[in-house]
Design an enzyme around this catalytic site. Sequence first.
Site, PDB file in Angstrom:
ATOM      1  N   HIS A  37      -3.757  -5.507  -5.132  1.00 45.78           N
ATOM      2  CA  HIS A  37      -2.916  -6.290  -4.215  1.00 45.78           C
ATOM      3  C   HIS A  37      -3.517  -7.681  -4.023  1.00 45.78           C
ATOM      4  O   HIS A  37      -2.791  -8.667  -3.955  1.00 45.78           O
ATOM      5  CB  HIS A  37      -2.845  -5.609  -2.847  1.00 45.78           C
ATOM      6  CG  HIS A  37      -2.215  -4.258  -2.861  1.00 45.78           C
ATOM      7  ND1 HIS A  37      -2.925  -3.107  -2.649  1.00 45.78           N
ATOM      8  CD2 HIS A  37      -0.937  -3.877  -3.058  1.00 45.78           C
ATOM      9  CE1 HIS A  37      -2.123  -2.075  -2.710  1.00 45.78           C
ATOM     10  NE2 HIS A  37      -0.911  -2.510  -2.969  1.00 45.78           N
ATOM     11  N   ARG A 187      -4.160   5.326  -4.000  1.00 44.07           N
ATOM     12  CA  ARG A 187      -4.417   6.770  -4.062  1.00 44.07           C
ATOM     13  C   ARG A 187      -5.848   7.098  -4.516  1.00 44.07           C
ATOM     14  O   ARG A 187      -6.308   8.210  -4.291  1.00 44.07           O
ATOM     15  CB  ARG A 187      -3.428   7.446  -5.014  1.00 44.07           C
ATOM     16  CG  ARG A 187      -2.028   7.482  -4.468  1.00 44.07           C
ATOM     17  CD  ARG A 187      -1.149   8.430  -5.264  1.00 44.07           C
ATOM     18  NE  ARG A 187       0.088   8.692  -4.568  1.00 44.07           N
ATOM     19  CZ  ARG A 187       1.160   7.936  -4.627  1.00 44.07           C
ATOM     20  NH1 ARG A 187       1.148   6.854  -5.367  1.00 44.07           N
ATOM     21  NH2 ARG A 187       2.240   8.245  -3.953  1.00 44.07           N
TER      22      ARG A 187
END
Length: 287
Positions: A37, A187
């Site tokens: 990100h 995750r």
Amino acid sequence: MEVINGIVALQNALYASRKAGKRIGLVPTMGALHEGHASLIRQSAKDCDVTVVSVFLNPTQFNDQNDLARYPKTLEADCALAESCGADIVFAPSVEEIYPTPDTRVFAFPPVTTVMEGAYRPGHFNGVCQVVSRLFYIVKPHCAYFGEKDWQQVAVIKRLVGFINSEVEIIECPTVRESDGLAKSSRNTLLTPEERLLAPKIYEALQASVAQSQTKTVGEVHDEVVAQLNAIDGLRVEYFDIVDGATLLPVTRWDEAAEVVGCITVYCGATPIRLIDHITYRKEGKA
Ligand code: PAF
């Protein structure tokens, strides 16, 4: 950097910039921000005058409620990372703010919404399209940034942009990896230390398959990757599809498409954690 929860407050905050003709970049996220990100936010901060990072764990794209419940929630750390990468606004709305009434719209762009993730996570891309179309409508960005790690998602979003006649430019950014090759993902933090050691085997197998593709057929490479990963205790391949990178339709020959990509989903560990990755076998124009 401002943290804004409401749509009206966000639109007010963007009003002056929009009126002054400034470029607005949007980085849509579900939070639990990591280096992947960060690279999207940095790119937006470089390209645009104002960068908005949305942090919204979108319930409509989860077909597995356990997956939604388990998803890491780290808003404070997300805001710190976003700010350090040059974001101007973090937009962190509630579910009620985004969906005051249930979103019943249906988005279907077969085959890109029906193959691979579309087949294994029914409704997933419909939820992605619901939230991304709402974010585009709310923020009205000039550019929106997505990671190539979610190869299929980028293909779906491009179809969505055409379908809703949005003028937003979709900027794809390269996958960011750990030093051992594991693709960065929110995750990954859910993996136990033992599982974390297994997870890089996925990219190792994909990389090895690029060399194999010089001498082996598409079918042979496919079978070899699946067999190699399934032979490792703790890993289970859900699907591995070798496809045309644009249409996502399966190819049977390496020269069948300008870009040939292998997309894989593997379950890792006992919980298990679902990891996705991809590799490019052929890209026309690339040396
Ligand atoms: O890639 C994600 O994190 C999500 O699918 C997205 C694009 C933010 C929509 O919720």
